[in-house]
Design an enzyme around this catalytic site. Sequence first.
Site, PDB file in Angstrom:
ATOM      1  N   PRO A 140       0.516  -1.670  -0.211  1.00  0.00           N
ATOM      2  CG  PRO A 140      -1.033  -1.950   1.129  1.00  0.00           C
ATOM      3  CD  PRO A 140       0.243  -2.319   1.571  1.00  0.00           C
ATOM      4  CE1 TYR A 141       5.632   5.060   1.354  1.00  0.00           C
ATOM      5  CE2 TYR A 141       7.387   3.610   1.339  1.00  0.00           C
ATOM      6  CZ  TYR A 141       7.104   5.060   0.676  1.00  0.00           C
ATOM      7  OH  TYR A 141       7.842   6.045   0.408  1.00  0.00           O
ATOM      8  N   GLY A 142       3.792   1.768  -1.288  1.00  0.00           N
ATOM      9  CA  GLY A 142       4.453   2.149  -2.786  1.00  0.00           C
ATOM     10  C   GLY A 142       3.435   2.482  -3.174  1.00  0.00           C
TER      11      GLY A 142
END
Length: 343
Positions: A140-142
């Site tokens: 999710p961060y990426g």
Amino acid sequence: MKILISGGAGYIGSTIASACLDAGITPVLLDSLITGRREYTEGRLFYEGDIADGTVVDHIFADHPDIEAAVHCAALTVVPDSVSDPLGYYIANVTKSLSFVTHLLRNRCGRLIFSSSASLYEPGEDFSVDESSPISPQSPYGRTKAHCEALFADVSAAHPLRTLSLRYFNPIGADPWMRTGLQYARPSHALGKMLEAREAGTPFIVTGTDYATRDGSGIRDYIHVWDLAAAHVQALRNFDTILTGAADTPRSTAINLGTGRGTTVFELLDAFNEVTGAQLTSRETGRRPGDVAGAYARSERAAELLGLKPEFTLRDAIRHALQWAPIREGMLEGAAAQHCVGP
């Protein structure tokens, strides 16, 4: 030249601010201090507030109408946390970035440098990537970084905004003059875990040893945080050359910020042991949520457009991280910040 740095009290933002000050560029810092440190704002122009708060951003530009560009560093950045709290990450990194760029446009700030990430790439067979490599973030961060890049590109195509996305690989180390460094006592990246294990006298845990790398451990491109910060100074100085705004020139583009060298976790451990002169033992375990094999930069574009030639080595970064660790607590808990505060 005067610039606005969102997230300017964090690890990356504060180091960029130091590099700007050293280069004669005046940074104005905006930070909510959720993860940033008030101590990093000492002696600097600082406004405490959220990037989504238009009143705070408008106040900054009213006080500093000569701001020429914004460097957008504000974000949540811990990959495993993004897996457990994707909603929080999308709100903080994407929704608030959309609000922030709206506030920049309203205040006629048309130059934006975005702190993006190499985590959005799908690595090639040799784990190297350049700016044309496929985008396929695995956390999710990426994905928040990929969404922001697409968002800024769309806005730049339709509005008076030009965006330069700097795709960070793996910043480590500290300001060589020890003004700032990682604010966390227990950072989540490999070098931070080595420092923690060394202090505790416990083995360093290698998370994941079944990757298709040369020794089975993950591979990263570790760039000294000061070299990363220096690249932002060059990006600010060369912004109009890179993005001229002509009809046939893209109004948004991306540049990798790495060293062009891949280092595995076991190789990083060997370098750590060499610098410390002691043997830190290790223990192998499974991958963490969101972990990937990793990648390293093909950095020809950064050399061409920014003149990026890393000054510091991997061992320099380890050495500076070691120097920072024992002074971190005293600096962050004992310092009284002197700062200019907004509304």
